[in-house]
Motif scaffolding. Sequence first.
Motif, PDB file in Angstrom:
ATOM      1  N   GLY A  46       0.666  -1.311   0.018  1.00 16.59           N
ATOM      2  CA  GLY A  46      -0.113   0.331   0.243  1.00 16.59           C
ATOM      3  C   GLY A  46       0.900   1.237   0.167  1.00 16.59           C
ATOM      4  O   GLY A  46       0.369   2.499  -0.506  1.00 16.59           O
TER       5      GLY A  46
ATOM      6  N   SER B 136       2.667   6.668   4.986  1.00 14.86           N
ATOM      7  CA  SER B 136       3.187   6.419   3.883  1.00 14.86           C
ATOM      8  C   SER B 136       2.984   7.534   3.003  1.00 14.86           C
ATOM      9  O   SER B 136       3.802   7.509   1.922  1.00 14.86           O
TER      10      SER B 136
ATOM     11  N   THR C 232      -8.701   9.210   3.303  1.00 16.20           N
ATOM     12  CA  THR C 232      -8.276   8.104   3.820  1.00 16.20           C
ATOM     13  C   THR C 232      -9.658   7.059   3.844  1.00 16.20           C
ATOM     14  O   THR C 232     -10.484   7.810   4.543  1.00 16.20           O
TER      15      THR C 232
ATOM     16  N   GLY D 251     -11.034   4.258   5.764  1.00 15.55           N
ATOM     17  CA  GLY D 251     -10.614   3.141   6.538  1.00 15.55           C
ATOM     18  C   GLY D 251      -9.052   3.337   7.171  1.00 15.55           C
ATOM     19  O   GLY D 251      -7.876   3.092   6.534  1.00 15.55           O
TER      20      GLY D 251
ATOM     21  N   ASN E 228      -5.649  -2.660  -0.915  1.00 19.53           N
ATOM     22  CA  ASN E 228      -4.773  -3.775  -0.717  1.00 19.53           C
ATOM     23  C   ASN E 228      -5.588  -5.132  -0.342  1.00 19.53           C
ATOM     24  O   ASN E 228      -6.258  -5.251   0.962  1.00 19.53           O
TER      25      ASN E 228
ATOM     26  N   TYR F 193       2.015   3.785  15.559  1.00 19.29           N
ATOM     27  CA  TYR F 193       1.185   2.534  15.775  1.00 19.29           C
ATOM     28  C   TYR F 193       1.957   1.360  15.472  1.00 19.29           C
ATOM     29  O   TYR F 193       1.764   0.251  15.812  1.00 19.29           O
TER      30      TYR F 193
ATOM     31  N   CYS G 171       5.927  -0.058   3.851  1.00 19.91           N
ATOM     32  CA  CYS G 171       5.372  -0.193   5.432  1.00 19.91           C
ATOM     33  C   CYS G 171       5.330  -1.716   5.181  1.00 19.91           C
ATOM     34  O   CYS G 171       6.281  -2.578   5.860  1.00 19.91           O
ATOM     35  N   GLY G 172       4.296  -2.577   4.915  1.00 18.65           N
ATOM     36  CA  GLY G 172       4.238  -3.859   4.804  1.00 18.65           C
ATOM     37  C   GLY G 172       5.402  -4.201   3.868  1.00 18.65           C
ATOM     38  O   GLY G 172       5.567  -3.598   2.894  1.00 18.65           O
TER      39      GLY G 172
HETATM   40  C1  LIG Z   1      -4.507   3.213   5.607  1.00 18.66           C
HETATM   41  C2  LIG Z   1      -3.184   2.570   5.312  1.00 18.66           C
HETATM   42  N1  LIG Z   1      -2.585   2.918   3.926  1.00 18.66           N
HETATM   43  C3  LIG Z   1      -1.674   2.317   3.603  1.00 18.66           C
HETATM   44  C4  LIG Z   1      -1.078   1.337   4.404  1.00 18.66           C
HETATM   45  C5  LIG Z   1       0.074   0.754   3.812  1.00 18.66           C
HETATM   46  O1  LIG Z   1      -0.044  -0.507   3.243  1.00 18.66           O
HETATM   47  P1  LIG Z   1       1.339  -1.564   3.268  1.00 18.66           P
HETATM   48  O2  LIG Z   1       1.649  -2.011   4.550  1.00 18.66           O
HETATM   49  O3  LIG Z   1       0.803  -2.416   2.249  1.00 18.66           O
HETATM   50  O4  LIG Z   1       2.623  -0.938   2.373  1.00 18.66           O
HETATM   51  C6  LIG Z   1      -1.672   0.796   5.497  1.00 18.66           C
HETATM   52  C7  LIG Z   1      -0.936  -0.203   6.390  1.00 18.66           C
HETATM   53  O5  LIG Z   1      -1.144  -0.428   7.248  1.00 18.66           O
HETATM   54  C8  LIG Z   1      -2.693   1.532   5.820  1.00 18.66           C
HETATM   55  O6  LIG Z   1      -3.445   1.162   7.037  1.00 18.66           O
END
Ligand SMILES: Cc1ncc(COP(=O)(O)O)c(C=O)c1O
Lengths: 474, 474
Positions: A132, A173, A224, A226, A282, B314, B335-336
């Motif tokens: 993400g 991010s 955003t 969620g 995602n 977090y 992030c992930g």
């Molecule tokens: C709202 C939101 N956006 C983006 C991300 C980033 O996703 P990823 O971990 O796949 O990079 C997260 C991850 O928790 C998220 O909660």
Amino acid sequence: VNILLHYIEKTFDVKSKILDFHHPHQLLEGLDGFNLQLSDHPESLEQLLVDCIDTLKYSVKTGHPRYFNQLSSGLDVIGLAGEWLTATANTNMFTYEIAPVFTVMETVLLKKMCEIIGWGETEADGIFSPGGSISNLYGILVARYKQYPEIKTKGMTALPNIVLFVSEHGHYSVKKAAAILGIGTDNVIEVKCDERGKMIPAELEKNILQAKKMGQTPFCVTATAGSTVFGAFDPLHNIADICETHKLWMHVDAAWGGGLLLSRDHSYKLSGIKRANSVTWNPHKLMGVPLQCSAILIREKGLLEACNQIGAGYLFQPDKLYNVDFDTGDKAIQCGRHADIFKLWLMWKAKGTYGFEAQINRYMELAKYFYKVLKKKDNFKLVFDAEPEFTNVCFWYFPPRLKHIPKGFERDQELQKIAPKIKAQMIEEGTAMISYQPCGDKVNFFRMVFSNPATRQKDVDYLIDEIQRLGKDL
Amino acid sequence: VNILLHYIEKTFDVKSKILDFHHPHQLLEGLDGFNLQLSDHPESLEQLLVDCIDTLKYSVKTGHPRYFNQLSSGLDVIGLAGEWLTATANTNMFTYEIAPVFTVMETVLLKKMCEIIGWGETEADGIFSPGGSISNLYGILVARYKQYPEIKTKGMTALPNIVLFVSEHGHYSVKKAAAILGIGTDNVIEVKCDERGKMIPAELEKNILQAKKMGQTPFCVTATAGSTVFGAFDPLHNIADICETHKLWMHVDAAWGGGLLLSRDHSYKLSGIKRANSVTWNPHKLMGVPLQCSAILIREKGLLEACNQIGAGYLFQPDKLYNVDFDTGDKAIQCGRHADIFKLWLMWKAKGTYGFEAQINRYMELAKYFYKVLKKKDNFKLVFDAEPEFTNVCFWYFPPRLKHIPKGFERDQELQKIAPKIKAQMIEEGTAMISYQPCGDKVNFFRMVFSNPATRQKDVDYLIDEIQRLGKDL
Ligand SMILES: Cc1ncc(COP(=O)(O)O)c(C=O)c1O
Ligand SMILES: Cc1ncc(COP(=O)(O)O)c(C=O)c1O
């Protein structure tokens, strides 16, 4: 393979420990014959098997019914089978030539997801990315390119001082992307949220006008859908109105919330998403697809390729025997790209859209149940006291000792230490895992979240009891 | 699982076809009961199995002994087992908390790779990324941050007109990175190469001086150690000297060539790499690790984290029960992050450093053999006529009809069409796969490359015969 099947069985067994905790230095130094150091000489096959067993032994069972630690959790066996097949096929998404089935599957899925968003009429576009964060980066990258195509060749020095907007609860991010893209984190303007964590449209409007007055040039708003901690949905229609007025690109980060579009009961919470210019979604979060699986979807077709195309002659020969539109590599910021599509495709085949819906509705039920139980307990306090809009439920636990200290700095100082202590104890005993964090003026609170298909109501009850057991004497 | 084992067996069988070619629209419309479209309702388990079989049936066997199409090829069964285990563990690399074993393994591997580069004395740093393109982006990102730390917050507008240098045969991901980072592709200056494809140091020096004269600010040189098409190694010591003189960051793109460091016979070709500030090295290429597995290594410890840290509360709580230095998430632009480390670790355990060496030396032998055979055949012509420095061998095939046309535009026009026609035929028959491309003033030529452990000398002979068979009447 037997080792793996045994591990899967253990994962789903509530009675097994989630993890067998050790400290980093212990693992680094070697535990009980489990030696991580590498040598010049090969190891025997028996030793390799033992290594595999040990690796699993000291890992965290992210599919365990009582693993609530991240937005990505659970172990879907069909998704897993999909990942095994993908690994066996071991190919690369950059050309149709070497990934004919997977590249076409990607087209099918992107189209499906764009339709679900509501872009059915127009031709939409997109790509799967390693997560993400990278998808959000794509969104902002394309937003910038759309308004300033010269950026690609001339760089940021050709541009005015551009700024973008995201809510104070937006994912970090977005800031990372701004740093990488050369926009700078100072040029990410955080918009205030209401008490529930939703961006306040009037604040957005105000911030935009302010920025313009200061000579900055707004180009993009990231809404955003969620949010990570509170599970809040920004009001997309209002934001879309503002973006239209000010001619800004609207990106929606639905990394976490995108899956909710599959629920006919709950999709209204993302109402307005079809007005976005780009969306991050995602499948590796709410939909339970194994990591990594993330899509960036772009409403205007062709933009992604125009933005990222460099046209390497050694990969994207025009004189191929097939329709080279299916060579997706030049849309990507990557060259080699892992096939993340098959597991999602296979899961969709296995569940159908309705199967995802049923699963997601069940998470929403569990969240509601959890909320109701906590509300009744006087040693728990909800961070936001209303029925959850999503599967996140944030709360504090108050040990008896703290209940009588009046609200204020002193109590907060103590409360701040509670969640980390309870969590540390949980990890050492391996009974459950849940995340916590401070946020703004709120000291450390737990974030419960449902995205694990193995979780049942009794696991929720267990967690509440466990927190009380571990916390009551703190 | 049986389906997968059967596919693996087929993959290694030279007599099986590499692929069963169909056009994209055929797959999209559905072939023989293989329907890619998704529905609201679930499919039966039997149908899912058929879907899996069909997916493999129409895929390309990238581990087939006669698959020479990409730098990443071959199917290592230990690596595959590693990937299956990783998928089963299904976790995320951002914290030690949820990936204790994998994050520590990553530290072990990064240290090992830095030692092999020759950074043993100093403490080096790095991270695994989703591919060489992203690793190159990291290198340039950190280079920029080192010289201009204010970039992170203020963006490019705070900087002078910065430029970087790469050879004309450098990988296109360097330009992509420049476009993404907001530097702009015009600010990537391509340095001329010698006839073998190596950057000419005097040209680099000239370009740097020229840029300065024009008011541009050089900040980084990307040297290539193992170029994509020719397999050329830039002269790293000379480049390092120039970087020192002009105080430029030296990044080495050893995505392809890095593995050669494991061969005591051939590692001298990368001599000088230890003087680099950052190195990209993809175990998923020469070392045969399944896709994706790429490392960015940074000599100065701490820089990577300083550059990318945003500090999300977090995830990266300071009040955890273990040493949070092992929470690597804030070094990443992601992030992930998928665990790409275990398969590499397991392969290293299984082969030992010497096992990789033996395998790589064998590729070098095959390349030499291939070169020698071609040299003797008068219907083949080598693009560069000297013993190969790496496993790439570039050549033209001349059908008898063309041999008598004198060199020049007319002949080139015909020659340009030969490789695509031969390749198209090969794909339709599924007998072998090899890539081709034009380059500069050179019309379409084949690039042979060895990185597939299944390839034997007889497969090389076969390829030569096959090209002649398919090409002789063109
Ligand atoms: C709202 C939101 N956006 C983006 C991300 C980033 O996703 P990823 O971990 O796949 O990079 C997260 C991850 O928790 C998220 O909660
Ligand atoms: C020299 C070089 N650098 C970088 C890359 C990019 O690597 P990846 O495909 O993993 O992004 C390649 C890929 O072929 C390459 O040959």
